[in-house]
Design a protein around this motif. Structure first.
Motif, PDB file in Angstrom:
ATOM      1  N   ILE A  27     -14.270 -49.329  55.675  1.00  0.00           N
ATOM      2  CA  ILE A  27     -15.489 -48.710  55.164  1.00  0.00           C
ATOM      3  C   ILE A  27     -16.233 -49.752  54.344  1.00  0.00           C
ATOM      4  O   ILE A  27     -15.745 -50.227  53.310  1.00  0.00           O
ATOM      5  N   GLY A  28     -17.409 -50.133  54.827  1.00  0.00           N
ATOM      6  CA  GLY A  28     -18.164 -51.202  54.206  1.00  0.00           C
ATOM      7  C   GLY A  28     -18.769 -50.809  52.869  1.00  0.00           C
ATOM      8  O   GLY A  28     -18.710 -49.648  52.452  1.00  0.00           O
ATOM      9  N   PRO A  29     -19.365 -51.766  52.168  1.00  0.00           N
ATOM     10  CA  PRO A  29     -19.933 -51.485  50.854  1.00  0.00           C
ATOM     11  C   PRO A  29     -21.112 -50.523  50.926  1.00  0.00           C
ATOM     12  O   PRO A  29     -21.852 -50.489  51.905  1.00  0.00           O
ATOM     13  N   ARG A  30     -21.233 -49.714  49.870  1.00  0.00           N
ATOM     14  CA  ARG A  30     -22.358 -48.798  49.665  1.00  0.00           C
ATOM     15  C   ARG A  30     -22.438 -47.715  50.752  1.00  0.00           C
ATOM     16  O   ARG A  30     -23.537 -47.277  51.099  1.00  0.00           O
ATOM     17  N   CYS A  31     -21.308 -47.291  51.249  1.00  0.00           N
ATOM     18  CA  CYS A  31     -21.307 -46.179  52.207  1.00  0.00           C
ATOM     19  C   CYS A  31     -21.272 -44.842  51.458  1.00  0.00           C
ATOM     20  O   CYS A  31     -20.662 -44.719  50.401  1.00  0.00           O
ATOM     21  N   THR A  32     -21.935 -43.845  52.055  1.00  0.00           N
ATOM     22  CA  THR A  32     -22.068 -42.527  51.438  1.00  0.00           C
ATOM     23  C   THR A  32     -21.705 -41.449  52.441  1.00  0.00           C
ATOM     24  O   THR A  32     -22.131 -41.505  53.604  1.00  0.00           O
ATOM     25  N   ILE A  33     -20.925 -40.479  52.001  1.00  0.00           N
ATOM     26  CA  ILE A  33     -20.621 -39.290  52.798  1.00  0.00           C
ATOM     27  C   ILE A  33     -21.171 -38.080  52.047  1.00  0.00           C
ATOM     28  O   ILE A  33     -20.863 -37.883  50.868  1.00  0.00           O
ATOM     29  N   CYS A  34     -21.974 -37.283  52.734  1.00  0.00           N
ATOM     30  CA  CYS A  34     -22.568 -36.080  52.142  1.00  0.00           C
ATOM     31  C   CYS A  34     -22.084 -34.852  52.896  1.00  0.00           C
ATOM     32  O   CYS A  34     -22.106 -34.839  54.131  1.00  0.00           O
ATOM     33  N   THR A  35     -21.667 -33.828  52.169  1.00  0.00           N
ATOM     34  CA  THR A  35     -21.242 -32.589  52.818  1.00  0.00           C
ATOM     35  C   THR A  35     -22.142 -31.392  52.551  1.00  0.00           C
ATOM     36  O   THR A  35     -22.069 -30.415  53.294  1.00  0.00           O
ATOM     37  N   GLY A  95     -20.254 -50.090  58.872  1.00  0.00           N
ATOM     38  CA  GLY A  95     -20.925 -51.223  58.256  1.00  0.00           C
ATOM     39  C   GLY A  95     -21.501 -50.850  56.896  1.00  0.00           C
ATOM     40  O   GLY A  95     -21.423 -49.698  56.448  1.00  0.00           O
ATOM     41  N   ALA A  96     -22.100 -51.818  56.236  1.00  0.00           N
ATOM     42  CA  ALA A  96     -22.662 -51.585  54.902  1.00  0.00           C
ATOM     43  C   ALA A  96     -23.780 -50.557  54.955  1.00  0.00           C
ATOM     44  O   ALA A  96     -24.536 -50.461  55.931  1.00  0.00           O
ATOM     45  N   ASN A  97     -23.872 -49.767  53.875  1.00  0.00           N
ATOM     46  CA  ASN A  97     -24.987 -48.823  53.687  1.00  0.00           C
ATOM     47  C   ASN A  97     -25.063 -47.742  54.755  1.00  0.00           C
ATOM     48  O   ASN A  97     -26.154 -47.247  55.065  1.00  0.00           O
ATOM     49  N   VAL A  98     -23.948 -47.343  55.315  1.00  0.00           N
ATOM     50  CA  VAL A  98     -23.942 -46.230  56.268  1.00  0.00           C
ATOM     51  C   VAL A  98     -23.938 -44.922  55.489  1.00  0.00           C
ATOM     52  O   VAL A  98     -23.225 -44.768  54.492  1.00  0.00           O
ATOM     53  N   THR A  99     -24.735 -43.958  55.971  1.00  0.00           N
ATOM     54  CA  THR A  99     -24.763 -42.620  55.401  1.00  0.00           C
ATOM     55  C   THR A  99     -24.255 -41.634  56.442  1.00  0.00           C
ATOM     56  O   THR A  99     -24.762 -41.596  57.566  1.00  0.00           O
ATOM     57  N   ILE A 100     -23.255 -40.841  56.069  1.00  0.00           N
ATOM     58  CA  ILE A 100     -22.690 -39.821  56.946  1.00  0.00           C
ATOM     59  C   ILE A 100     -23.158 -38.460  56.436  1.00  0.00           C
ATOM     60  O   ILE A 100     -22.883 -38.090  55.296  1.00  0.00           O
ATOM     61  N   GLY A 137     -15.600 -40.546  66.344  1.00  0.00           N
ATOM     62  CA  GLY A 137     -14.353 -40.658  67.083  1.00  0.00           C
ATOM     63  C   GLY A 137     -13.592 -41.938  66.788  1.00  0.00           C
ATOM     64  O   GLY A 137     -14.122 -42.905  66.225  1.00  0.00           O
ATOM     65  N   ASN A 138     -12.337 -41.962  67.194  1.00  0.00           N
ATOM     66  CA  ASN A 138     -11.452 -43.095  66.955  1.00  0.00           C
ATOM     67  C   ASN A 138     -12.036 -44.401  67.475  1.00  0.00           C
ATOM     68  O   ASN A 138     -12.679 -44.440  68.544  1.00  0.00           O
ATOM     69  N   ASN A 139     -11.812 -45.468  66.729  1.00  0.00           N
ATOM     70  CA  ASN A 139     -12.106 -46.856  67.112  1.00  0.00           C
ATOM     71  C   ASN A 139     -13.591 -47.213  67.087  1.00  0.00           C
ATOM     72  O   ASN A 139     -13.941 -48.375  67.323  1.00  0.00           O
ATOM     73  N   SER A 140     -14.468 -46.282  66.813  1.00  0.00           N
ATOM     74  CA  SER A 140     -15.894 -46.559  66.910  1.00  0.00           C
ATOM     75  C   SER A 140     -16.396 -47.401  65.741  1.00  0.00           C
ATOM     76  O   SER A 140     -15.791 -47.464  64.668  1.00  0.00           O
ATOM     77  N   ILE A 141     -17.530 -48.062  65.981  1.00  0.00           N
ATOM     78  CA  ILE A 141     -18.200 -48.902  64.994  1.00  0.00           C
ATOM     79  C   ILE A 141     -19.580 -48.320  64.721  1.00  0.00           C
ATOM     80  O   ILE A 141     -20.332 -48.031  65.654  1.00  0.00           O
ATOM     81  N   ILE A 142     -19.907 -48.155  63.434  1.00  0.00           N
ATOM     82  CA  ILE A 142     -21.217 -47.672  63.029  1.00  0.00           C
ATOM     83  C   ILE A 142     -21.938 -48.831  62.344  1.00  0.00           C
ATOM     84  O   ILE A 142     -21.477 -49.357  61.327  1.00  0.00           O
ATOM     85  N   GLY A 143     -23.094 -49.230  62.903  1.00  0.00           N
ATOM     86  CA  GLY A 143     -23.812 -50.383  62.400  1.00  0.00           C
ATOM     87  C   GLY A 143     -24.371 -50.178  61.004  1.00  0.00           C
ATOM     88  O   GLY A 143     -24.650 -49.055  60.573  1.00  0.00           O
TER      89      GLY A 143
END
Length: 206
Positions: free
Chosen positions: A114-122, A151-156, A163-169
């Motif tokens: 999990i890269g820097p500055r990632c955010t998960i919102c529920t 990657g950095a700064n991803v927002t979920i 899914g497994n093994n995936s990459i989020i830019g």
């Protein structure tokens, strides 16, 4: 102090509503603001002691997040609204400025990066003005598979599944489902190609 989610689900209607994804009013709750205060206070202590006493920081972290597996590693600062309802698989690495906003279930698999500055919102607030003004909201769970790289700064966003093994830019905003073994980028995040069988940048280690 470790908080037991199962006990709260049995005894506290607001917590039960939070984790069932039913409408609730956080700002009018007698218990939810206190739970977030406890979690955020613990995060503050973790962030302050991490580089002076990493063992104590990890002890506090596992007390806060009972669902964290073996070998989970992170770099401060972290900021969690709740430690309960969060599971993190073995050997996952979380870089600095990790933020989880709101309650509800969040599942992060094993061996994730999990890269820097990632955010998960529920949480989702009400769409209509009156209901939103009255403070109504509901949560949707987030599920991240194993061996996922954010990657950095991803927002979920609420309800997202990766899914497994995936990459989020870097800089992507995930609003729905991303299938396994995919590379996905953008806002909203979309699959652009499948994972390669081997990265040519690492040909020398074949």
């Amino acid at each position: 102090m470790t908080v037991d989610l199962n006990t709260l689900l049995e005894t506290d209607d607001d917590v039960r509503r939070l984790f069932e994804g039913r409408p609730m009013q956080y700002r009018k709750s007698e218990s939810l603001p206190d739970l977030t205060w406890q979690a955020q206070s613990t995060c503050d202590r973790i962030n302050r002691v991490f580089f002076e006493d990493q063992a104590e920081a990890m002890r506090l972290f596992h007390d806060l997040v009972p669902g964290a597996g073996d070998g989970v590693d992170f770099r401060p600062p972290i900021n969690l609204d709740y430690g309960i309802g969060l599971t993190i698989g073995d050997r996952t690495f979380i870089n600095k400025d990790f933020l989880i906003v709101g309650g509800g279930y969040v599942e992060i698999g094993s061996d994730c990066l999990i890269g820097p500055r990632c955010t998960i919102c529920t949480p989702n607030h009400a769409l209509d003005a009156k209901t939103r003004l009255d403070g109504w909201e509901h949560t949707m769970p987030v599920r991240i598979g194993s061996n996922v790289w954010l990657g950095a700064n991803v927002t979920i966003c609420p309800g997202a599944v990766i899914g497994n093994n995936s990459i989020i830019g870097a800089g992507s905003v995930v609003v729905g489902d991303i299938p396994a073994n995919s590379i996905a980028v953008g806002n909203p995040c979309r699959v652009i190609k499948p994972l390669p069988d081997h990265d040519p940048a690492f040909a020398e280690i074949e």
